[in-house]
Design a protein around this motif. Structure first.
Motif, PDB file in Angstrom:
ATOM      1  N   ARG A 128      32.044  12.397  15.545  1.00 57.97           N
ATOM      2  CA  ARG A 128      33.109  12.450  16.204  1.00 57.97           C
ATOM      3  C   ARG A 128      32.901  14.083  16.543  1.00 57.97           C
ATOM      4  N   ASP A 129      32.248  14.960  15.624  1.00 58.20           N
ATOM      5  CA  ASP A 129      32.567  16.396  15.700  1.00 58.20           C
ATOM      6  C   ASP A 129      31.604  16.456  17.013  1.00 58.20           C
ATOM      7  N   THR A 130      30.487  16.297  17.318  1.00 59.87           N
ATOM      8  CA  THR A 130      29.664  16.316  18.146  1.00 59.87           C
ATOM      9  C   THR A 130      30.199  15.955  19.211  1.00 59.87           C
ATOM     10  N   GLN A 131      30.950  14.821  19.134  1.00 59.53           N
ATOM     11  CA  GLN A 131      31.651  14.457  20.829  1.00 59.53           C
ATOM     12  C   GLN A 131      32.353  15.340  20.954  1.00 59.53           C
ATOM     13  N   LYS A 132      33.554  16.325  20.129  1.00 60.35           N
ATOM     14  CA  LYS A 132      34.605  16.983  20.726  1.00 60.35           C
ATOM     15  C   LYS A 132      33.345  18.116  20.750  1.00 60.35           C
ATOM     16  N   ILE A 133      32.056  19.024  20.628  1.00 65.10           N
ATOM     17  CA  ILE A 133      31.520  19.839  21.124  1.00 65.10           C
ATOM     18  C   ILE A 133      30.925  19.764  21.779  1.00 65.10           C
TER      19      ILE A 133
END
Length: 161
Positions: A128-133
């Motif tokens: 999820r964090d990677t997708q946000k970035i």
């Protein structure tokens, strides 16, 4: 006397070494058999979920089957607790190539990742964090392109001065 003790010691060391090698081979064979059983269980679980028998899982199939207590028990048997996650979250994690379907390879790959030392929720949070970035980088690149597009380049002859 020393020669006799050296011979006995040599025989003892050789026997201990041979037993150690046999034990290592036995352990490797056991790991191989456990791995084969695990892969068979994953394939069996996928087949159980693939109601249409098309060779892949649609979201609808996955969402319906993940609610089945028998399917949840199969996941628990593989060391994966799926009850604490929504079908949407799980489908997104299993759909590795993001084509809206889960093929057997993606299914096995995802389960292998879930089965690792990190908990599945940890992996999910990282994704999820990677997708946000990724979304932020996409927005930034478009903002820069828009800004660059509004930037007027000086005429070619002014660049040479």
């Amino acid at each position: 006397v020393f020669c006799f003790i050296n011979v006995v010691t040599g025989i003892f060391v050789d026997n201990a070494k041979a037993l150690g090698e046999q034990e290592m081979l036995h352990q490797r064979a056991g790991q191989y058999l456990r791995r084969r059983r695990w892969v068979k269980e994953v394939v069996k679980l996928f087949a159980k979920m693939d109601i249409s028998a098309e060779g892949d899982l649609s979201y609808e199939e996955f969402a319906a089957e993940i609610q089945d207590e028998r399917v949840q028990e199969c996941f628990r048997h593989l060391g994966i607790n799926v009850e604490n996650h929504t079908a949407d979250e799980l489908f997104e994690l299993f759909d590795v190539d993001e084509d809206g379907k889960i093929d057997p390879h993606s299914f096995e790959q995802a389960i292998r990742q879930f089965h690792g030392s990190a908990r599945s929720i940890d992996v999910y949070k990282l994704r999820r964090d990677t997708q946000k970035i990724s979304k932020q980088l996409y927005a930034l690149s478009h903002a820069l392109a828009d800004q660059h597009g509004h930037y007027e380049h000086p005429p070619h002859n002014e660049l040479l001065e």
